[in-house]
Write a protein that holds these residues in place. Structure first.
Motif, PDB file in Angstrom:
ATOM      1  N   SER A  78      93.085 -54.526  14.689  1.00  0.00           N
ATOM      2  CA  SER A  78      94.402 -54.695  14.066  1.00  0.00           C
ATOM      3  C   SER A  78      94.522 -53.902  12.766  1.00  0.00           C
ATOM      4  O   SER A  78      95.600 -53.802  12.196  1.00  0.00           O
ATOM      5  N   SER A  79      93.422 -53.338  12.286  1.00  0.00           N
ATOM      6  CA  SER A  79      93.507 -52.498  11.076  1.00  0.00           C
ATOM      7  C   SER A  79      92.383 -51.470  11.106  1.00  0.00           C
ATOM      8  O   SER A  79      91.416 -51.615  11.869  1.00  0.00           O
ATOM      9  N   ILE A  80      92.514 -50.469  10.252  1.00  0.00           N
ATOM     10  CA  ILE A  80      91.458 -49.457  10.126  1.00  0.00           C
ATOM     11  C   ILE A  80      90.150 -50.158   9.749  1.00  0.00           C
ATOM     12  O   ILE A  80      89.089 -49.900  10.326  1.00  0.00           O
ATOM     13  N   GLU A  81      90.248 -51.069   8.779  1.00  0.00           N
ATOM     14  CA  GLU A  81      89.041 -51.747   8.275  1.00  0.00           C
ATOM     15  C   GLU A  81      88.333 -52.508   9.399  1.00  0.00           C
ATOM     16  O   GLU A  81      87.119 -52.415   9.555  1.00  0.00           O
ATOM     17  N   ASP A  82      89.116 -53.249  10.215  1.00  0.00           N
ATOM     18  CA  ASP A  82      88.508 -54.011  11.310  1.00  0.00           C
ATOM     19  C   ASP A  82      87.867 -53.079  12.343  1.00  0.00           C
ATOM     20  O   ASP A  82      86.844 -53.399  12.935  1.00  0.00           O
ATOM     21  N   ALA A  83      88.512 -51.933  12.558  1.00  0.00           N
ATOM     22  CA  ALA A  83      87.994 -51.013  13.581  1.00  0.00           C
ATOM     23  C   ALA A  83      86.646 -50.421  13.190  1.00  0.00           C
ATOM     24  O   ALA A  83      85.760 -50.236  14.034  1.00  0.00           O
ATOM     25  N   VAL A  84      86.482 -50.128  11.898  1.00  0.00           N
ATOM     26  CA  VAL A  84      85.297 -49.353  11.490  1.00  0.00           C
ATOM     27  C   VAL A  84      84.125 -50.228  11.037  1.00  0.00           C
ATOM     28  O   VAL A  84      82.997 -49.741  10.909  1.00  0.00           O
ATOM     29  N   ARG A  85      84.403 -51.510  10.805  1.00  0.00           N
ATOM     30  CA  ARG A  85      83.442 -52.389  10.138  1.00  0.00           C
ATOM     31  C   ARG A  85      82.036 -52.374  10.743  1.00  0.00           C
ATOM     32  O   ARG A  85      81.057 -52.358  10.032  1.00  0.00           O
ATOM     33  N   ASP A  86      81.965 -52.354  12.074  1.00  0.00           N
ATOM     34  CA  ASP A  86      80.630 -52.465  12.667  1.00  0.00           C
ATOM     35  C   ASP A  86      80.379 -51.433  13.761  1.00  0.00           C
ATOM     36  O   ASP A  86      80.013 -51.768  14.886  1.00  0.00           O
ATOM     37  N   VAL A  87      80.632 -50.160  13.454  1.00  0.00           N
ATOM     38  CA  VAL A  87      80.355 -49.114  14.450  1.00  0.00           C
ATOM     39  C   VAL A  87      79.434 -48.054  13.834  1.00  0.00           C
ATOM     40  O   VAL A  87      79.325 -47.936  12.621  1.00  0.00           O
ATOM     41  N   ASP A  88      78.805 -47.280  14.744  1.00  0.00           N
ATOM     42  CA  ASP A  88      77.851 -46.252  14.298  1.00  0.00           C
ATOM     43  C   ASP A  88      78.542 -44.963  13.839  1.00  0.00           C
ATOM     44  O   ASP A  88      78.024 -44.239  12.995  1.00  0.00           O
ATOM     45  N   PHE A  89      79.708 -44.698  14.470  1.00  0.00           N
ATOM     46  CA  PHE A  89      80.375 -43.410  14.212  1.00  0.00           C
ATOM     47  C   PHE A  89      81.879 -43.625  14.144  1.00  0.00           C
ATOM     48  O   PHE A  89      82.435 -44.374  14.949  1.00  0.00           O
ATOM     49  N   ILE A  90      82.510 -42.982  13.165  1.00  0.00           N
ATOM     50  CA  ILE A  90      83.973 -43.083  13.043  1.00  0.00           C
ATOM     51  C   ILE A  90      84.544 -41.670  13.077  1.00  0.00           C
ATOM     52  O   ILE A  90      84.064 -40.789  12.364  1.00  0.00           O
ATOM     53  N   GLU A  91      85.557 -41.482  13.916  1.00  0.00           N
ATOM     54  CA  GLU A  91      86.243 -40.184  13.954  1.00  0.00           C
ATOM     55  C   GLU A  91      87.678 -40.390  13.481  1.00  0.00           C
ATOM     56  O   GLU A  91      88.424 -41.181  14.054  1.00  0.00           O
ATOM     57  N   GLU A  92      88.033 -39.678  12.414  1.00  0.00           N
ATOM     58  CA  GLU A  92      89.404 -39.738  11.888  1.00  0.00           C
ATOM     59  C   GLU A  92      90.223 -38.672  12.608  1.00  0.00           C
ATOM     60  O   GLU A  92      89.829 -37.491  12.645  1.00  0.00           O
ATOM     61  N   ALA A  93      91.358 -39.106  13.207  1.00  0.00           N
ATOM     62  CA  ALA A  93      92.215 -38.153  13.945  1.00  0.00           C
ATOM     63  C   ALA A  93      93.683 -38.440  13.633  1.00  0.00           C
ATOM     64  O   ALA A  93      94.507 -38.549  14.540  1.00  0.00           O
ATOM     65  N   VAL A  94      93.998 -38.597  12.340  1.00  0.00           N
ATOM     66  CA  VAL A  94      95.400 -38.836  11.938  1.00  0.00           C
ATOM     67  C   VAL A  94      96.081 -37.484  11.710  1.00  0.00           C
ATOM     68  O   VAL A  94      95.471 -36.434  11.931  1.00  0.00           O
ATOM     69  N   PHE A  95      97.341 -37.501  11.250  1.00  0.00           N
ATOM     70  CA  PHE A  95      98.097 -36.256  11.076  1.00  0.00           C
ATOM     71  C   PHE A  95      97.322 -35.231  10.247  1.00  0.00           C
ATOM     72  O   PHE A  95      96.570 -35.593   9.348  1.00  0.00           O
ATOM     73  N   GLU A  96      97.610 -33.942  10.527  1.00  0.00           N
ATOM     74  CA  GLU A  96      96.946 -32.863   9.782  1.00  0.00           C
ATOM     75  C   GLU A  96      97.621 -32.691   8.413  1.00  0.00           C
ATOM     76  O   GLU A  96      98.202 -31.643   8.103  1.00  0.00           O
ATOM     77  N   ARG A  97      97.549 -33.753   7.613  1.00  0.00           N
ATOM     78  CA  ARG A  97      98.093 -33.670   6.248  1.00  0.00           C
ATOM     79  C   ARG A  97      97.025 -34.160   5.303  1.00  0.00           C
ATOM     80  O   ARG A  97      96.473 -35.255   5.470  1.00  0.00           O
ATOM     81  N   GLU A  98      96.754 -33.315   4.298  1.00  0.00           N
ATOM     82  CA  GLU A  98      95.665 -33.611   3.377  1.00  0.00           C
ATOM     83  C   GLU A  98      95.814 -34.999   2.746  1.00  0.00           C
ATOM     84  O   GLU A  98      94.854 -35.761   2.667  1.00  0.00           O
ATOM     85  N   ASP A  99      97.052 -35.335   2.306  1.00  0.00           N
ATOM     86  CA  ASP A  99      97.240 -36.618   1.615  1.00  0.00           C
ATOM     87  C   ASP A  99      96.964 -37.800   2.550  1.00  0.00           C
ATOM     88  O   ASP A  99      96.295 -38.764   2.172  1.00  0.00           O
ATOM     89  N   VAL A 100      97.437 -37.679   3.801  1.00  0.00           N
ATOM     90  CA  VAL A 100      97.235 -38.784   4.761  1.00  0.00           C
ATOM     91  C   VAL A 100      95.744 -38.906   5.086  1.00  0.00           C
ATOM     92  O   VAL A 100      95.168 -40.000   5.077  1.00  0.00           O
ATOM     93  N   LYS A 101      95.107 -37.776   5.333  1.00  0.00           N
ATOM     94  CA  LYS A 101      93.678 -37.815   5.682  1.00  0.00           C
ATOM     95  C   LYS A 101      92.852 -38.396   4.527  1.00  0.00           C
ATOM     96  O   LYS A 101      91.946 -39.198   4.745  1.00  0.00           O
ATOM     97  N   LYS A 102      93.181 -37.982   3.324  1.00  0.00           N
ATOM     98  CA  LYS A 102      92.406 -38.462   2.164  1.00  0.00           C
ATOM     99  C   LYS A 102      92.513 -39.971   2.034  1.00  0.00           C
ATOM    100  O   LYS A 102      91.522 -40.665   1.804  1.00  0.00           O
ATOM    101  N   GLU A 103      93.738 -40.491   2.193  1.00  0.00           N
ATOM    102  CA  GLU A 103      93.942 -41.934   2.057  1.00  0.00           C
ATOM    103  C   GLU A 103      93.158 -42.672   3.150  1.00  0.00           C
ATOM    104  O   GLU A 103      92.437 -43.645   2.883  1.00  0.00           O
TER     105      GLU A 103
END
Ligand SMILES: NC(=O)c1ccc[n+]([C@@H]2O[C@H](COP(=O)([O-])OP(=O)(O)OC[C@H]3O[C@@H](n4cnc5c(N)ncnc54)[C@H](O)[C@@H]3O)[C@@H](O)[C@H]2O)c1
Length: 329
Positions: A78-103
Motif C-alpha cells: 500500500s506504500s513505497i515504504e511497505d513494499a521495500v521494507r523487507d526485500v533484497d533488491f529494489i528497482e525504482e522505475a518512476v517517471f524520468e524526472r530528476e525531482d520525482v526520482k530523487k524524492e
C-alpha cells in the motif's frame, strides 16, 4: 554488507517498464512486491500485468507456467515504504524526472533494509546526480532494462563512485538468473544505449530533413541492411568482419562530404597502421583471429543471417511495412 543473493524484490513505479520488470523477475521465481502512487493505482497495475501475462502465455510468447508463477510471486503493497521494507533488491522505475526520482529514492533508501541493493531504471540521468539522495550510496546503481522489458534481454549497469563492486556482481548474478545479459558502462549522461541510439536517430532525422530519403525508406535500409546484423554482432565485431582498411577508405569520402564530424576514428586509423585489418588478416578490435576462429566466425555469421531471413519470412511483414505497401511509399 549488502545481500549476496537476491531472492526478493520491490518495484517502485508499476508503469510500462516497472510492470515488465516485475513480470520478468516474478516469472523467474522471485518474490516481487509492487508499489505505485496509490494503493488503487498499484492494484490496477497488478490486474493489468496478470491479464497481460496470461495473454503472453496464451500466445506462446513466454514459457508455459509463467502466468501461474507471476500470479503466485507478484503482490502489491500500500506504500513505497511497505513494499521495500523487507526485500533484497529494489528497482525504482518512476517517471524520468530528476525531482520525482530523487524524492522516491530518498523514501526507498530510508525504509529499505541496510543490506538491500537499490537500482534505478533511469534511461539518461547519471548515478552521481541521484546518489546523494540515497542513504547508503555504496548499494546504489543504475540497472537499466530496455523496452519492452519482458522480452528485451540486455540490461545496462552503471556504478557511481561509491558503488561497491560486489553489489554489481550480485546484481549481475540475479540478471543471469532471469535470463538477462548485462554490460557495465561508465557514469555519463545517456550511458551507452541511448547515446548510440540518439546519434543514429538524430542523423536519420537529418537525412529526412535534407530530403535524401523518406522515414519509411530510412527504416527499410536500417532494418534490412546493417540492422539485420545487430542481433548477433555489435559495431566492432561487424567492423572486424568488414575490414578496418575498408572503413578508413570509406571515411575519406564521409569526411570530404560532412567534415570532421564524420572523419575516421583514431582507433581505426591506429589499428590499420599497425597492420590490423580485421578477420581477413587475423587481427582487429577483438585481438587476434586464428584461421580456425575466423572460419568458425564466418560460418556462424552465415548461419545466423540465413536463420534471421527465415524468421522474418515466417513472421511476415510488420504492420508498418504493410501500411507502407498500402500507401505505396
Ligand atoms: N518507456 C521506455 O521505453 C523506457 C525504456 C527504458 C527505461 N525507461 C525508464 O523507466 C522509467 C519508467 O518509465 P516508464 O516508461 O515505465 O514510465 P511510465 O509513465 O509508464 O511509468 C511510471 C510509473 O511511475 C509511477 N510513479 C510516478 N511517480 C511516482 C511516485 N512518486 N511514487 C510511486 N510511483 C510513481 C507512475 O504512476 C507510473 O505508473 C523511467 O526512468 C524511464 O526513463 C523507459
Amino acid at each position: 554488507m549488502t545481500v549476496q543473493i537476491i531472492r526478493s524484490a520491490a518495484i517502485i513505479g508499476a508503469g510500462y517498464m516497472g510492470g515488465g520488470i516485475a513480470q520478468s523477475l516474478a516469472a523467474a521465481g522471485m518474490r516481487v512486491t509492487l508499489a505505485d502512487v496509490s494503493p488503487e493505482a498499484t492494484q490496477r497495475a497488478l490486474e493489468r500485468l496478470l491479464a497481460e501475462a496470461r495473454a503472453f502465455e496464451d500466445q506462446g510468447l513466454i514459457v508455459p507456467g509463467s502466468h501461474e508463477r507471476i500470479m503466485s510471486n507478484l503482490t502489491t503493497a500500500s506504500s513505497i515504504e511497505d513494499a521495500v521494507r523487507d526485500v533484497d533488491f529494489i528497482e525504482e522505475a518512476v517517471f524520468e524526472r530528476e525531482d520525482v526520482k530523487k524524492e522516491v529514492l530518498g523514501r526507498i533508501s530510508a525504509a529499505a533494509r541496510p543490506d538491500a541493493i537499490i537500482g534505478t531504471n533511469t534511461s539518461t540521468i547519471p548515478v552521481h546526480v541521484l546518489a546523494p539522495m540515497v542513504s547508503g550510496q555504496e548499494r546504489f546503481l543504475t540497472v537499466h532494462f530496455s523496452n519492452p522489458a519482458p522480452f528485451i534481454p540486455g540490461v545496462e549497469l552503471v556504478s557511481g563512485t561509491a558503488t561497491k563492486p560486489e553489489v554489481v556482481t550480485t546484481v549481475r548474478e540475479m540478471l543471469a538468473r532471469v535470463n538477462r545479459q548485462s554490460a557495465e558502462v561508465a557514469d555519463r549522461p545517456t550511458f551507452v544505449l541511448n547515446r548510440l541510439q540518439y546519434v543514429l536517430f538524430k542523423e536519420a532525422n537529418t537525412i529526412i530533413e535534407e530530403g535524401i530519403a523518406t522515414p519509411e525508406d530510412v527504416d527499410t535500409i536500417v532494418r534490412s541492411t546493417f540492422g539485420f546484423r545487430l542481433p548477433f554482432f555489435g559495431p566492432f565485431a561487424i567492423a572486424d568482419m568488414a575490414g578496418l582498411d575498408v572503413y578508413v577508405n570509406g571515411f575519406v569520402t564521409a569526411e570530404n562530404a560532412f567534415g570532421a564530424r564524420l572523419s575516421c576514428p583514431e582507433t581505426v586509423k591506429r589499428l590499420v597502421s599497425e597492420g590490423k585489418h580485421g578477420v581477413k588478416n587475423g587481427a582487429g578490435y577483438y585481438g587476434s583471429y586464428s584461421r580456425e576462429e575466423a572460419e568458425e566466425l564466418v560460418a556462424y555469421r552465415n548461419r545466423a543471417y540465413a536463420k534471421m531471413a527465415e524468421l522474418l519470412r515466417e513472421l511476415g511483414p510488420s504492420p508498418l511495412e504493410k501500411k507502407k505497401r498500402k500507401t505505396g511509399k
